[in-house]
Write a protein that holds these residues in place. Structure first.
Motif, PDB file in Angstrom:
ATOM      1  N   ASP A  63      -8.145  -0.078   1.112  1.00 42.89           N
ATOM      2  CA  ASP A  63      -7.816  -1.340   0.496  1.00 42.89           C
ATOM      3  C   ASP A  63      -7.607  -1.559  -0.747  1.00 42.89           C
ATOM      4  O   ASP A  63      -5.983  -1.897  -1.721  1.00 42.89           O
ATOM      5  CB  ASP A  63      -7.593  -2.225   1.155  1.00 42.89           C
ATOM      6  CG  ASP A  63      -7.668  -2.128   2.665  1.00 42.89           C
ATOM      7  OD1 ASP A  63      -6.607  -1.678   2.971  1.00 42.89           O
ATOM      8  OD2 ASP A  63      -8.138  -3.022   3.548  1.00 42.89           O
ATOM      9  N   GLY A 122      -5.135   0.802  -2.972  1.00 50.58           N
ATOM     10  CA  GLY A 122      -3.985   0.010  -2.599  1.00 50.58           C
ATOM     11  C   GLY A 122      -3.146   1.264  -2.021  1.00 50.58           C
ATOM     12  O   GLY A 122      -2.003   1.240  -1.562  1.00 50.58           O
ATOM     13  N   VAL A 123      -3.927   2.200  -1.144  1.00 50.05           N
ATOM     14  CA  VAL A 123      -3.684   3.408   0.034  1.00 50.05           C
ATOM     15  C   VAL A 123      -4.137   3.101   1.256  1.00 50.05           C
ATOM     16  O   VAL A 123      -5.136   2.627   1.462  1.00 50.05           O
ATOM     17  CB  VAL A 123      -4.241   4.298  -0.775  1.00 50.05           C
ATOM     18  CG1 VAL A 123      -3.183   4.707  -2.154  1.00 50.05           C
ATOM     19  CG2 VAL A 123      -5.649   5.048  -0.306  1.00 50.05           C
ATOM     20  N   TRP A 124      -3.493   4.058   2.239  1.00 52.00           N
ATOM     21  CA  TRP A 124      -3.457   4.107   3.853  1.00 52.00           C
ATOM     22  C   TRP A 124      -3.427   5.426   3.833  1.00 52.00           C
ATOM     23  O   TRP A 124      -2.000   5.849   3.308  1.00 52.00           O
ATOM     24  CB  TRP A 124      -3.692   3.042   4.374  1.00 52.00           C
ATOM     25  CG  TRP A 124      -1.632   2.230   4.709  1.00 52.00           C
ATOM     26  CD1 TRP A 124      -1.413   2.805   3.633  1.00 52.00           C
ATOM     27  CD2 TRP A 124      -1.860   1.325   6.060  1.00 52.00           C
ATOM     28  NE1 TRP A 124       0.210   2.143   4.657  1.00 52.00           N
ATOM     29  CE2 TRP A 124      -0.164   1.226   6.064  1.00 52.00           C
ATOM     30  CE3 TRP A 124      -2.444   1.024   6.999  1.00 52.00           C
ATOM     31  CZ2 TRP A 124       0.670   0.722   6.420  1.00 52.00           C
ATOM     32  CZ3 TRP A 124      -1.452   0.315   7.396  1.00 52.00           C
ATOM     33  CH2 TRP A 124       0.095   0.277   7.578  1.00 52.00           C
ATOM     34  N   ARG A 176       1.044  -1.239   0.166  1.00 51.05           N
ATOM     35  CA  ARG A 176       0.431   0.480  -0.094  1.00 51.05           C
ATOM     36  C   ARG A 176       1.032   1.618   0.344  1.00 51.05           C
ATOM     37  O   ARG A 176       1.630   1.044   0.417  1.00 51.05           O
ATOM     38  CB  ARG A 176      -1.616  -0.103   1.290  1.00 51.05           C
ATOM     39  CG  ARG A 176      -2.488  -0.507   0.826  1.00 51.05           C
ATOM     40  CD  ARG A 176      -2.903  -0.831   2.319  1.00 51.05           C
ATOM     41  NE  ARG A 176      -2.796  -1.323   4.009  1.00 51.05           N
ATOM     42  CZ  ARG A 176      -3.128  -1.566   4.904  1.00 51.05           C
ATOM     43  NH1 ARG A 176      -4.018  -1.563   4.642  1.00 51.05           N
ATOM     44  NH2 ARG A 176      -2.468  -2.768   5.479  1.00 51.05           N
ATOM     45  N   ARG A 177       0.069   2.928  -0.930  1.00 52.39           N
ATOM     46  CA  ARG A 177       1.069   3.480  -0.669  1.00 52.39           C
ATOM     47  C   ARG A 177       0.823   4.496   0.369  1.00 52.39           C
ATOM     48  O   ARG A 177      -0.846   4.794   0.573  1.00 52.39           O
ATOM     49  CB  ARG A 177       0.407   4.182  -1.984  1.00 52.39           C
ATOM     50  CG  ARG A 177       0.909   5.610  -2.582  1.00 52.39           C
ATOM     51  CD  ARG A 177       1.400   6.335  -3.853  1.00 52.39           C
ATOM     52  NE  ARG A 177       0.254   6.227  -4.241  1.00 52.39           N
ATOM     53  CZ  ARG A 177      -1.128   6.653  -4.388  1.00 52.39           C
ATOM     54  NH1 ARG A 177      -0.530   7.647  -3.479  1.00 52.39           N
ATOM     55  NH2 ARG A 177      -1.982   7.169  -4.498  1.00 52.39           N
TER      56      ARG A 177
END
Length: 721
Positions: free
Chosen positions: A425, A428-430, A345-346
């Motif tokens: 999620d 692909g980020v948090w 994750r980015r």
């Protein structure tokens, strides 16, 4: 057979030494080296002065003599370096004794002294007539001595009738005498001076006025005996804070605490310096090794890099090698990476959380809830308190959140946050808040098995030191609490809630960090002038700030010994005309382009306007980015958030207008969420306060249209015609 001796340098002596030529400074260093090796060396010509048992002189070179105080046996204190003629002409001018309040050694030169470093910016205002009444006539000798004023100076203090005379005297007075007299001169009530100035440096043990050996070890005797520190004085980069601490600071640095401790204080009071010296103090007590059992952390990325540079100046590479210096988000990211819990994750900036919530709610067709409210509830309560289940959320307290929630509403919010997390999620980020929450849970889980199963828990650190503590979130604090075992000297925090520019409000005791009875406050500003400080304090009028532990904290006693011009306050009808004021002010300062001047504005758009105008005038402009100024020279321009941790000789704060400071957008919360409105308004006031306390010597504040409500009528009415 001769043996070596202890020789320490009193802080006042270093000021004299630094006025010498480089060759003579080197001679002082060589003298100290020889003296420590063998004080009976014939070339040093050590001898008592005028039959005094303690006051002695020794030869530095053909022109200069060292004035020494014999402490005990082979223990000496270098108190002055004088031209040889001065040492022998009038020995009655030197007085020394142990202060009965602080227990520190004070050496006073009773002869008149020239220019005052206290008035370093401008000369004192000329007095048309000397005051008929002495400045300190309202106080008895007994009262002044109880405040810690140096007794040998009392006769001269009684003769003072003007500020100019006071400045000249205080240039050579001991530190506590300077602090006390300036506070009284500024109108601080006697009892407040006793509490705010004297009590913090009062000796912890009974003071024997004849025990010079014990006095030399107390924090009030500001000395150094470190050869590396003395060598640093020969270098061009030497700064006094690397070696000498104010007695109040030194006492806090060297104290042994039974648990977490916190040091507060306004801008420029030396909180970061105290944190750095505390780290050095703890590191010097470590057993030999190659590990890093001390953590030094802060919120801001730039400040973490600056802490490393400064700690190198304080303790050198060998000491720094034992300290883990990292900003708090990078530390959390490291914990998550070690556990392989982040996946691919980015990380996105927390400033985008509201925007992401808004996008998510539109996508799922949810209109019953406000995106900003949900974003704040998620980051501050659910992530901030490291809540892992709906049950935990139902039980959680929601301090400073304003609107109360029913059980059914909490259930809806919990379901929405679970869906939002899944949605992130899928992208692909948090966020950094999620990283902090995950790291806190990982660290808390490391502690729990050891306690329940009898396994051995090895904490990551022996000591944790936090600078700018007001900026950390609850999740950060939970992670740090789990990283160090509870016990003596476990956590040391420095910070000022008046400078909180991020929306992180915590009560430390609820997070397992009990600072009750171990909180102290610094009140003397070393950065800015009394005139700038007085106006900055007016900006804070009417605001109440917390102490990080459920109580309130104010800036009572916050003061400066430095003097300068009054800040300039000017308004213009339009933003274009205000930009003309900025250009005019820079011209009046000589259009300096050496990086000593900065311009601060509320928004990036306004910063772009200022940059365009200055470039059109042919001035080199450097924008202050997230990592600080891109180069040291030029005229620096940036938004208020960018100025945290920076310092300039002169500054312009522009566009301090109603609707910009505070932001117009927060008005929508005035009726719907009064607590949030107050919190956002307080944050904007803190941003302005931080900006106003960045300049050392001169400050100009401009606005267009209606001035900000944070500028009092007294400040606004001062503007030039």
């Amino acid at each position: 057979m001769s043996t070596g001796a202890i020789l320490r340098m009193l802080d006042r002596a270093d000021k004299e030494v630094m006025k010498l030529t480089r060759a003579d400074i080197g001679a002082v260093y060589e003298f100290m080296h020889k003296f420590r090796h063998n004080p009976e060396n014939p070339g040093l010509n050590l001898k008592s002065l005028n039959g005094d048992a303690r006051l002695m002189s020794a030869r530095v070179n053909k022109d200069y003599r060292a004035l020494l105080l014999h402490i005990a046996d082979r223990d000496y204190l270098l108190v002055a370096v004088k031209h040889r003629s001065e040492v022998y002409d009038d020995l009655t001018r030197y007085a020394y004794r142990i202060n009965r309040v602080t227990g520190g050694i004070e050496v006073v030169d009773l002869a008149p002294v020239g220019d005052s470093i206290v008035g370093r910016v401008v000369a004192p205002d000329p007095e048309p007539e000397p005051a008929q009444k002495p400045l300190f006539d309202a106080y008895t000798d007994t009262q002044l001595l109880e405040l810690g004023v140096s007794e040998p100076l009392l006769p001269q203090i009684r003769e003072l009738t003007t500020e100019a005379e006071l400045l000249a005297l205080l240039d050579r007075a001991p530190q506590l005498t300077t602090d006390v007299l300036f506070a009284l001169f500024d109108g601080t009530p006697y009892d407040d001076v006793l509490k705010q100035v004297t009590d913090p440096v009062r000796a912890d043990d009974p003071v024997d006025p004849e025990d010079f050996e014990a006095a030399a070890e107390r924090p009030a005797t500001q000395v150094t005996s470190d050869d590396e520190a003395l060598q640093a004085m020969l270098g061009e980069a030497f700064e006094r804070w690397q070696i000498f601490l104010h007695p109040t600071q030194r006492k806090l640095v060297e104290r042994k605490y039974n648990g977490p401790a916190r040091v507060g204080g306004g801008p420029g009071t030396g909180k970061t310096i105290v944190a750095l010296h505390r780290v050095a103090h703890l590191a010097r007590q470590l057993p030999a090794g190659t590990d890093k059992p001390i953590l030094l952390t802060t919120f801001n990325r730039n400040l973490a890099a600056d802490l490393r540079t400064r700690l190198l100046a304080v303790g050198g590479q060998e000491l720094v090698a034992r300290v883990d210096i990292v900003n708090i988000d990078r530390l959390a990211s490291r914990v998550v990476a070690e556990a392989k819990a982040g996946g691919s994750r980015r990380v996105v900036d927390d400033n985008r959380v509201s925007e992401l919530w808004s996008e998510f709610l539109i996508e799922i067709g949810e209109s019953a809830w406000d995106a900003e409210f949900l974003a704040a509830e998620w980051t501050q309560v659910i992530l901030g308190q490291v809540l892992n289940s709906r049950t935990e959320y139902f039980k959680a307290r929601r301090p400073n959140r304003g609107r109360s929630l029913t059980r059914a509403e909490r259930d809806q919010i919990w379901q929405l946050t679970e869906r939002f997390t899944t949605w992130l999620d899928g992208r692909g980020v948090w966020t950094w808040r999620q990283v902090a929450q995950r790291a806190a849970r990982l660290e808390m889980d490391r502690v729990a098995p050891g306690e329940s199963s009898g396994g051995v828990y090895r904490p990551r650190y022996r000591h944790v030191v936090v600078d700018e503590a007001q900026d950390l979130s609850a999740a950060h604090w939970k992670m740090l609490r789990a990283m160090v075992a509870a016990g003596p000297d476990d956590m040391f925090l420095t910070g000022d809630t008046h400078q909180r520019i991020y929306d992180n409000h915590v009560t430390l005791s609820s997070l397992g960090i009990n600072i009750r009875g171990r909180s102290s406050r610094l009140t003397l500003s070393y950065r800015t002038t009394r005139q700038i400080l007085a106006d900055a304090l007016q900006i804070m009028t009417g605001e109440v700030y917390d102490d990080l532990d459920g109580g309130e904290e104010d800036l009572a006693g916050y003061r400066s010994l430095l003097r300068g011009d009054r800040p300039v306050f000017r308004g213009a009808p339009t933003w274009a005309q205000e930009r003309d004021l900025i250009a005019e002010q820079l011209r009046s300062w000589g259009n300096p382009t050496d990086g000593s001047v900065a311009i601060c504005v509320p928004t990036r758009e306004l910063a772009a306007d200022v940059i365009s105008r200055l470039e059109a005038d042919g001035l080199p402009v450097v924008e202050i980015g997230p990592d600080g100024p891109k180069q040291p020279d030029g005229v620096h321009v940036g938004t208020m958030h960018r100025f945290k941790g920076l310092e300039y000789q002169r500054m312009i704060i522009a566009a301090v207008s109603d609707g910009l400071v505070p932001r117009q957008m927060i008005s929508r919360y005035r009726d719907t969420d009064p607590k949030r409105y107050q919190r956002e308004r307080q944050r904007d006031r803190s941003l302005l306060f931080v900006a106003a306390t960045r300049p050392r010597d001169e400050l100009a504040v401009f606005w267009h249209g209606t001035p900000s409500p944070f500028l009092t009528s007294r400040l606004v009415q001062r503007q030039l015609p």
